[in-house]
Design a protein around this motif. Sequence first.
Motif, PDB file in Angstrom:
ATOM      1  N   SER A 167      -6.194   0.647   9.948  1.00 35.24           N
ATOM      2  CA  SER A 167      -7.051   1.660   9.318  1.00 35.24           C
ATOM      3  C   SER A 167      -8.266   1.006   8.662  1.00 35.24           C
ATOM      4  O   SER A 167      -9.371   1.561   8.686  1.00 35.24           O
ATOM      5  CB  SER A 167      -6.257   2.456   8.283  1.00 35.24           C
ATOM      6  N   PHE A 186      -0.744   4.062   0.562  1.00 39.40           N
ATOM      7  CA  PHE A 186      -0.763   4.333   1.995  1.00 39.40           C
ATOM      8  C   PHE A 186       0.671   4.317   2.524  1.00 39.40           C
ATOM      9  O   PHE A 186       1.317   3.274   2.534  1.00 39.40           O
ATOM     10  CB  PHE A 186      -1.597   3.285   2.739  1.00 39.40           C
ATOM     11  N   HIS A 187       1.147   5.483   2.959  1.00 39.88           N
ATOM     12  CA  HIS A 187       2.541   5.580   3.397  1.00 39.88           C
ATOM     13  C   HIS A 187       2.703   5.873   4.878  1.00 39.88           C
ATOM     14  O   HIS A 187       3.816   5.915   5.367  1.00 39.88           O
ATOM     15  CB  HIS A 187       3.275   6.666   2.596  1.00 39.88           C
ATOM     16  N   ALA A 188       1.639   6.094   5.609  1.00 34.55           N
ATOM     17  CA  ALA A 188       1.749   6.408   7.036  1.00 34.55           C
ATOM     18  C   ALA A 188       2.286   5.193   7.792  1.00 34.55           C
ATOM     19  O   ALA A 188       2.203   4.056   7.320  1.00 34.55           O
ATOM     20  CB  ALA A 188       0.390   6.821   7.589  1.00 34.55           C
ATOM     21  N   SER A 189       2.819   5.441   8.963  1.00 35.59           N
ATOM     22  CA  SER A 189       3.398   4.350   9.743  1.00 35.59           C
ATOM     23  C   SER A 189       2.325   3.440  10.347  1.00 35.59           C
ATOM     24  O   SER A 189       2.610   2.299  10.686  1.00 35.59           O
ATOM     25  CB  SER A 189       4.291   4.903  10.849  1.00 35.59           C
ATOM     26  N   ARG A 190       1.114   3.921  10.472  1.00 34.56           N
ATOM     27  CA  ARG A 190       0.037   3.090  11.033  1.00 34.56           C
ATOM     28  C   ARG A 190      -0.242   1.919  10.087  1.00 34.56           C
ATOM     29  O   ARG A 190      -0.357   2.090   8.876  1.00 34.56           O
ATOM     30  CB  ARG A 190      -1.221   3.933  11.202  1.00 34.56           C
TER      31      ARG A 190
END
Length: 187
Positions: free
Chosen positions: A171, A162-166
């Motif tokens: 999530s 998981f690389h998204a900033s969220r």
Amino acid sequence: MVRAGITPDLLVQAAAELADADGLDKVTVSALARRFGVKDASLYSHIKNLRDLRVRLALLASAEMNDAIGAAVAGRSGKDALVAFADAYRGYALAHPGRYAATQQRIEPEEITDPSVVLRSVELTQGMLRGYGLAEPDLTDAGRLLRATFHGYIHLELSGGFHASRPVADSWARSLDALHTTLESWS
């Protein structure tokens, strides 16, 4: 000859610690023999082979995970139980990645020395799902959905997928919201 101080339980505990520290693939008879300062052959009076050791490790980890989940869901139902169950499952996997990996291997029925471990896992899952009014075959299908979702998420999280900033936890919470909605409207 059985070496004093080494027991099957002690070997399994050492295997669990090694799995968490270095990964399940690093759990070998040779690695444990080095840890105990003995020859590989010395361990075969305590375990049959590597497969036996890994099955015992899986059963230990399953029992530990069941204890965590059971404590988390006690007295809860519906979404509260789902979230407590899922968080305990994920928390165990993140804290004990090697042990968790051991729980994902296929174990044949004849390899299970204590069926209560497997039965408790099923009972915990189905008990939580009955709070949604599910019965067979929906219990099995919903249980498989949960396991696949939890495992997939945890596998990606542990491997850095998981690389998204969220934040990953945000999530996760939204995923549990979606599972709750799905389970509420299952039929």
